[in-house]
Design an enzyme around this catalytic site. Structure first.
Site, mmCIF file in Angstrom:
data_model
loop_
_atom_site.group_PDB
_atom_site.id
_atom_site.type_symbol
_atom_site.label_atom_id
_atom_site.label_comp_id
_atom_site.label_asym_id
_atom_site.label_seq_id
_atom_site.Cartn_x
_atom_site.Cartn_y
_atom_site.Cartn_z
ATOM 1 N N LYS A 1 33.640 125.266 21.961
ATOM 2 C CA LYS A 1 33.979 126.049 23.136
ATOM 3 C C LYS A 1 35.344 126.723 23.014
ATOM 4 C CE LYS A 1 30.336 125.749 25.716
ATOM 5 N NZ LYS A 1 29.489 126.972 25.847
ATOM 6 N N TYR B 1 31.697 119.614 20.965
ATOM 7 C CA TYR B 1 31.578 120.588 22.059
ATOM 8 C C TYR B 1 32.912 121.287 22.318
ATOM 9 C CZ TYR B 1 30.404 122.201 26.819
ATOM 10 O OH TYR B 1 30.184 122.942 27.958
ATOM 11 N N SER C 1 34.480 126.427 27.960
ATOM 12 C CA SER C 1 34.543 125.208 28.773
ATOM 13 C C SER C 1 35.965 124.677 28.795
ATOM 14 C CB SER C 1 33.609 124.137 28.201
ATOM 15 O OG SER C 1 33.795 122.900 28.856
#
Length: 304
Positions: A169, A165, A152
């Site tokens: 990622k 997150y 991401s």
């Protein structure tokens, strides 16, 4: 079925909906036999259901393809092993792994709990490792295989309220590179996709301010199915020369991301001191400092 993936067996994690569903359907349409893996839980992890995975399997079979459901979690070694074994037991082998399963526990860093941190790391980073590791022995023995991992721009560039997150990622991008290096001798490839798409997971993004609402409106224009062609390509023999790369897919746009390399160096013959770094070293490097940006600041143009 004929197609770019004819004769191949694929596992797609988190494929009960959104990006994963699109990839599973496209893999099957391209001729692959597919394990549709999804625990069927809510975005916050509540409730488990075989329904989402089974619905995608039913779609594939109705279209003339072959697929089986799997509701094991990616977040432990044992259950991740079960996911890969589902492919081997039903279809005799495993050729493709798409690590797509994900969750979100967004929270500004200084308020993030250990549980919110661990839940995201366990699914994204540990899950990618566990599923990939379970497939690695099969790939090594058959001297072929393709990993496609979802990274991401939250990790590659940065974002607000997503320390867990973002860390996971960016870790996945590094993991992919290591897999590519370690397994290249066995003709195993490992690549990443940073998807831009509206899905159940991105639907949890806050939309309280005018700026947030405008951002969400842009995201809603991005069809989750647009990610699938790149995943199919990277899994096919047509991409046999492609490994250790990071691609972005945004509506009808494909990007390739840079990877960290030195851009400037400074040398002091007698060695550096903290004072000389402050006086000479840091000022000499300053023109190459990166600004404090988030993903939307860097990739701010409208999708096409």
């Amino acid at each position: 079925m004929s197609g770019m993936l004819a004769g191949k067996v694929a596992v797609v994690t988190g494929s009960g909906g959104g990006v994963g569903r699109g990839i599973a359907l496209a893999m099957a349409a391209a001729g692959a036999k597919v394990v549709v893996n999804d625990i069927g839980a809510s975005l916050h992890g509540e409730g488990l259901s075989a329904g989402p995975a089974q619905q995608v399997v039913d779609e594939i079979i109705k279209a003339g393809g072959q697929a089986v459901p799997c509701t094991d979690s990616v977040a432990t070694r044992a259950s991740a092993n079960n996911i890969i074994e589902t492919a081997v037991q039903h279809f005799g082998k495993i050729d493709i792994v798409v690590n797509n399963a994900g969750n979100l526990r967004d929270r500004v860093f200084h308020k993030m709990s250990d549980e919110e941190w661990s839940q995201v790391i366990d699914v994204h980073l540990n899950g990618t490792y566990y599923v990939s590791r379970a497939a690695a022995n099969y790939f090594r023995e058959q001297e072929s295989g393709s990993f496609v991992h979802m990274t991401s721009t939250s990790g590659l560039i940065g974002n607000f309220g997503q320390a867990n997150y973002s860390a996971a990622k960016l870790g996945i991008a590094a993991l992919s590179k290591s897999i590519a290096l370690d397994m290249s001798r066995y003709n195993v490839r490992s690549n990443c996709i940073a998807p831009f798409a509206w899905s159940r997971m991105t639907s949890s993004i806050p939309a309280n301010t005018p700026e947030e609402k405008a951002r969400v409106e842009k995201l809603q224009k991005m069809d989750a199915g647009k990610i699938a062609p790149m995943a199919v390509y990277l899994s096919s023999d047509a991409a046999s020369h492609v490994t250790a790369q990071i691609f972005g897919v945004r509506a009808n746009e494909i990007m390739i991301f840079s990877q960290p390399r030195p851009v400037r160096s400074v040398h002091m013959s007698e060695g550096w001191t903290p004072e000389s770094i402050a006086a000479v070293g840091a000022p000499a490097l300053k023109s190459h400092f990166y600004p404090l940006e988030r993903s939307g600041d860097v990739i701010g143009w409208d999708p096409i």
